[in-house]
Design a protein around this motif. Structure first.
Motif, PDB file in Angstrom:
ATOM      1  N   VAL B  22      31.358   7.570  38.774  1.00  0.00           N
ATOM      2  CA  VAL B  22      30.381   8.621  38.506  1.00  0.00           C
ATOM      3  C   VAL B  22      30.879   9.544  37.390  1.00  0.00           C
ATOM      4  CG1 VAL B  22      29.437  10.735  39.489  1.00  0.00           C
ATOM      5  CG2 VAL B  22      29.318   8.613  40.777  1.00  0.00           C
ATOM      6  N   SER B  23      30.011   9.822  36.443  1.00  0.00           N
ATOM      7  CA  SER B  23      30.323  10.813  35.402  1.00  0.00           C
ATOM      8  C   SER B  23      29.206  11.840  35.344  1.00  0.00           C
ATOM      9  CB  SER B  23      30.450  10.142  34.033  1.00  0.00           C
ATOM     10  OG  SER B  23      31.577   9.303  34.006  1.00  0.00           O
ATOM     11  N   PHE B 204      20.589  14.959  36.257  1.00  0.00           N
ATOM     12  CA  PHE B 204      21.219  13.690  36.610  1.00  0.00           C
ATOM     13  C   PHE B 204      20.534  13.173  37.871  1.00  0.00           C
ATOM     14  CE2 PHE B 204      24.359  15.739  34.035  1.00  0.00           C
ATOM     15  CZ  PHE B 204      25.079  14.722  33.415  1.00  0.00           C
ATOM     16  N   VAL B 205      20.287  11.852  37.903  1.00  0.00           N
ATOM     17  CA  VAL B 205      19.718  11.260  39.113  1.00  0.00           C
ATOM     18  C   VAL B 205      20.760  10.311  39.691  1.00  0.00           C
ATOM     19  CG1 VAL B 205      17.865   9.857  40.074  1.00  0.00           C
ATOM     20  CG2 VAL B 205      17.381  11.441  38.187  1.00  0.00           C
ATOM     21  N   ILE B 206      20.999  10.459  40.988  1.00  0.00           N
ATOM     22  CA  ILE B 206      22.017   9.647  41.638  1.00  0.00           C
ATOM     23  C   ILE B 206      21.369   8.807  42.734  1.00  0.00           C
ATOM     24  CG2 ILE B 206      22.629  11.506  43.252  1.00  0.00           C
ATOM     25  CD1 ILE B 206      25.535  10.588  43.125  1.00  0.00           C
ATOM     26  N   ASP B 207      21.828   7.564  42.864  1.00  0.00           N
ATOM     27  CA  ASP B 207      21.323   6.694  43.928  1.00  0.00           C
ATOM     28  C   ASP B 207      22.435   5.718  44.317  1.00  0.00           C
ATOM     29  OD1 ASP B 207      19.400   5.960  45.742  1.00  0.00           O
ATOM     30  OD2 ASP B 207      18.572   4.396  44.461  1.00  0.00           O
ATOM     31  N   ASN B 208      22.595   5.481  45.619  1.00  0.00           N
ATOM     32  CA  ASN B 208      23.637   4.572  46.103  1.00  0.00           C
ATOM     33  C   ASN B 208      25.006   4.851  45.495  1.00  0.00           C
ATOM     34  OD1 ASN B 208      22.179   2.982  47.925  1.00  0.00           O
ATOM     35  ND2 ASN B 208      21.225   1.883  46.209  1.00  0.00           N
ATOM     36  N   GLY B 209      25.322   6.105  45.302  1.00  0.00           N
ATOM     37  CA  GLY B 209      26.645   6.461  44.814  1.00  0.00           C
ATOM     38  C   GLY B 209      26.849   6.223  43.327  1.00  0.00           C
ATOM     39  N   ARG B 210      25.753   5.993  42.580  1.00  0.00           N
ATOM     40  CA  ARG B 210      25.873   5.795  41.131  1.00  0.00           C
ATOM     41  C   ARG B 210      24.907   6.714  40.400  1.00  0.00           C
ATOM     42  NH1 ARG B 210      26.567   0.696  43.339  1.00  0.00           N
ATOM     43  NH2 ARG B 210      28.373  -0.431  42.514  1.00  0.00           N
ATOM     44  N   VAL B 211      25.324   7.216  39.252  1.00  0.00           N
ATOM     45  CA  VAL B 211      24.387   7.964  38.420  1.00  0.00           C
ATOM     46  C   VAL B 211      23.462   6.945  37.756  1.00  0.00           C
ATOM     47  CG1 VAL B 211      24.131   9.436  36.392  1.00  0.00           C
ATOM     48  CG2 VAL B 211      25.938   9.904  38.047  1.00  0.00           C
ATOM     49  N   VAL B 212      22.167   7.003  38.088  1.00  0.00           N
ATOM     50  CA  VAL B 212      21.250   5.974  37.600  1.00  0.00           C
ATOM     51  C   VAL B 212      20.380   6.448  36.442  1.00  0.00           C
ATOM     52  CG1 VAL B 212      21.188   4.629  39.729  1.00  0.00           C
ATOM     53  CG2 VAL B 212      19.644   6.582  39.458  1.00  0.00           C
ATOM     54  N   TRP B 213      20.349   7.741  36.213  1.00  0.00           N
ATOM     55  CA  TRP B 213      19.575   8.254  35.082  1.00  0.00           C
ATOM     56  C   TRP B 213      20.115   9.623  34.722  1.00  0.00           C
ATOM     57  CZ3 TRP B 213      16.604  12.411  33.528  1.00  0.00           C
ATOM     58  CH2 TRP B 213      15.762  12.184  32.416  1.00  0.00           C
ATOM     59  N   SER B 214      20.130   9.932  33.430  1.00  0.00           N
ATOM     60  CA  SER B 214      20.400  11.314  33.059  1.00  0.00           C
ATOM     61  C   SER B 214      19.680  11.627  31.764  1.00  0.00           C
ATOM     62  CB  SER B 214      21.915  11.549  32.910  1.00  0.00           C
ATOM     63  OG  SER B 214      22.418  10.789  31.838  1.00  0.00           O
ATOM     64  N   GLY B 215      19.330  12.877  31.601  1.00  0.00           N
ATOM     65  CA  GLY B 215      18.616  13.270  30.396  1.00  0.00           C
ATOM     66  C   GLY B 215      18.229  14.729  30.457  1.00  0.00           C
ATOM     67  N   THR B 216      17.530  15.185  29.425  1.00  0.00           N
ATOM     68  CA  THR B 216      17.091  16.573  29.426  1.00  0.00           C
ATOM     69  C   THR B 216      15.863  16.704  30.322  1.00  0.00           C
ATOM     70  OG1 THR B 216      15.562  16.220  27.620  1.00  0.00           O
ATOM     71  CG2 THR B 216      17.821  16.830  27.017  1.00  0.00           C
ATOM     72  N   THR B 217      15.520  17.943  30.599  1.00  0.00           N
ATOM     73  CA  THR B 217      14.362  18.174  31.456  1.00  0.00           C
ATOM     74  C   THR B 217      13.086  17.639  30.807  1.00  0.00           C
ATOM     75  OG1 THR B 217      15.479  20.070  32.399  1.00  0.00           O
ATOM     76  CG2 THR B 217      13.096  19.982  32.690  1.00  0.00           C
TER      77      THR B 217
END
Lengths: 285, 233
Positions: B22-23, B204-217
């Protein structure tokens, strides 16, 4: 009258011990089987100091500090590495402390009974409400009440007390607020050990000092802690008063029933209010 | 410059891996939110940031300094504050003690007891009451204030609006804006998009212990349908 005095002095003696035991349980989650051994050690160290200096009062001051320092060292060296493990390891470890302390006492002081004379100041009985009362018993009551009050002020009013209460109820949360909970644990174990030793010193002029002296008292002390509720210091003082008075009354009026009274109180508590007679929550289950 | 970052972190509960590589990073005085469904690993990540969960591999950074090896109380003293899920008010301390306990370590700054009582007068009214006697909303105010009184650089907020009435949620959102305006970075964890969209600049969106999406609002708004499926139950 003398029953009340003996009952009260017994109560405060029990409370000194039970307070340490319940504080340690509340903070560390560990039932310290070695509490009785620390009590015994307190009495021996006091004996030694009286031997060297001739003054009971120096013993009263110094012996608890010595045992508290030893308690702190025990926590750092031995207990700290096993907190993460199963409870059984901590129980076994504190049981191990008993064996080590007893052997060490045997090596240093041998198996003979030792005696600490009643301090001169309180060696004469005083007349009170028509009966002769040993004045040392009155001293125990006054001293015990003072220490109890100081302990309550420490826990309820001081910064350290606030930190101990917070760390006892939620260690992780306390840590994230910058509190070094590991140090608090060491301090509480040292404080508990010091209180046990203080009990031993106060009892020293009353009983022969010998290896088994911790055992007889620690059972009553566990009963007090259970009746008062594990980790509950207010409960401990009330339970100590209840048990101390009940035992003193028992000794006077029905000596052969004393042990029975103790355990009837214990069983009745466990059956009706297993979380302790004075717990706010009532039944634990 | 980031105030707080986790870089490629793996976190385990026993043998089970809870977080995978995870970052996440929070810039100075920035509001970033971490969104995910129940059990996605949000609280695990916050605890890893606070040092309450061990980071097995990867790095924990504070002010661009490696603080992976530090203990929770050391991170607290550096300037990370944790406002946990379920508030975790000390029940055996009074309301005021629950606040003063945060000042024991001695980090000083703009936040004082007086300012907290200004922001939440309700807490002053209840100062001498037991911490366990408060309503849900009051408990949240207390937990947030307790975190603030450590005068942190970064505030970790775990589902601060969960279970609260809409009016109280608005009050809290306003308070969080005030806090952020003072320069405190905030990592906000939520299960839904409502509050994150109001407060955060990046998501940041997290699922199953992984960051699955990130971005600006703004990017989240553009991809809203997809994000909704990632966090829906």
């Amino acid at each position: 009258m003398s029953t009340i005095v003996i009952g009260l002095s017994l109560s405060f003696l029990l409370f000194l011990l039970a307070a340490g035991l319940t504080l340690i349980f509340g903070m560390l989650g560990v039932i310290n089987f070695a509490h009785g051994a620390l009590y015994m050690l307190g009495a021996y160290v006091c004996f030694q100091i009286v031997n060297w200096t001739g003054s009971f009062w120096i013993g009263l001051l110094v012996a608890p500090l010595v045992v508290a320092a030893l308690g702190g060292a025990m926590e750092i060296a031995a207990l700290k590495p096993v907190y993460e493990r199963d409870h059984i390891y901590q129980l076994l470890l504190t049981f191990g402390f008993i064996l080590v302390i007893e052997e060490a006492v045997k090596i240093v002081w041998g198996l003979d009974y030792k005696q600490v004379p009643t301090p001169d100041l309180f060696s004469q009985p005083v007349a009170l409400f028509g009966s002769q009362i040993p004045s040392y018993r009155l001293f125990i009551i006054g001293f015990g009440a003072t220490v109890s009050l100081a302990l309550f002020l420490l826990l309820e009013r001081s910064r350290l007390g606030m930190v101990i209460r917070a760390a006892s109820s939620d260690a992780d949360m306390a840590q994230s607020l910058g509190i070094d909970v590991a140090k608090v644990r060491t301090a509480v174990f040292a404080l508990g050990a010091g209180l046990a030793a203080l009990g031993g010193v106060v009892a020293a002029p009353l009983v022969p000092i010998e290896l088994g002296m911790g055992f007889s008292v620690i059972i009553d002390c566990f009963v007090v802690v259970i009746i008062g509720g594990l980790g509950n210091i207010r409960g401990a003082i009330l339970a100590a008063l209840l048990l101390g008075m009940a035992r003193a009354a028992g000794f006077t009026y029905a000596p052969e029933w004393v042990e029975l009274i103790t355990f009837v109180l214990l069983i009745a508590t466990l059956m009706t209010r297993p979380a302790g007679l004075f717990s706010r929550k009532g039944r634990a289950a | 410059m980031s105030a707080l970052a986790l870089e490629n972190c793996d976190v385990f509960y026993g043998k089970a891996q809870a977080l995978h590589h995870v970052s996440i990073d929070v810039g100075r005085a920035e509001v970033v939110s971490l969104i995910g469904r129940n059990g996605a690993g949000k609280s695990t990540l916050l605890k890893a940031a606070m040092g309450l969960n061990a980071v097995r591999s990867g790095r924990r950074m504070f002010d661009d300094r490696d603080v992976t090896a530090l203990k929770p109380h050391e991170l607290g003293r550096l300037g990370i504050a944790f406002v946990p899920e379920n508030r975790r008010i000390f029940p055996n301390l009074t309301v005021e003690e629950n606040l003063r306990i945060a000042t024991v370590m001695g980090r000083t700054g703009p936040w004082t007891l007086e300012r907290i009582y200004e922001l939440f007068p309700r807490l002053e009214e209840r100062a001498s009451q037991g911490g366990d006697t408060l309503s849900g909303g009051e408990q949240q105010m207390l937990a947030l204030s307790r975190g603030l009184l450590t005068n942190p650089e970064v505030l970790l907020l775990d589902e601060p609006t969960e279970g609260l009435a809409p009016l109280i949620v608005d009050h809290l959102v306003e308070a969080i804006r005030v806090i952020n305006a003072e320069g405190i970075a905030i990592l906000l964890v939520e299960q839904n998009l409502k509050v994150p969209l109001k407060l955060a600049r990046r998501q940041f969106v997290i699922d199953n212990g992984r960051v699955v999406w990130s971005g600006t609002t703004a990017e989240l708004q553009a991809n809203r349908a997809r994000i909704e499926t990632l966090i829906s139950v």
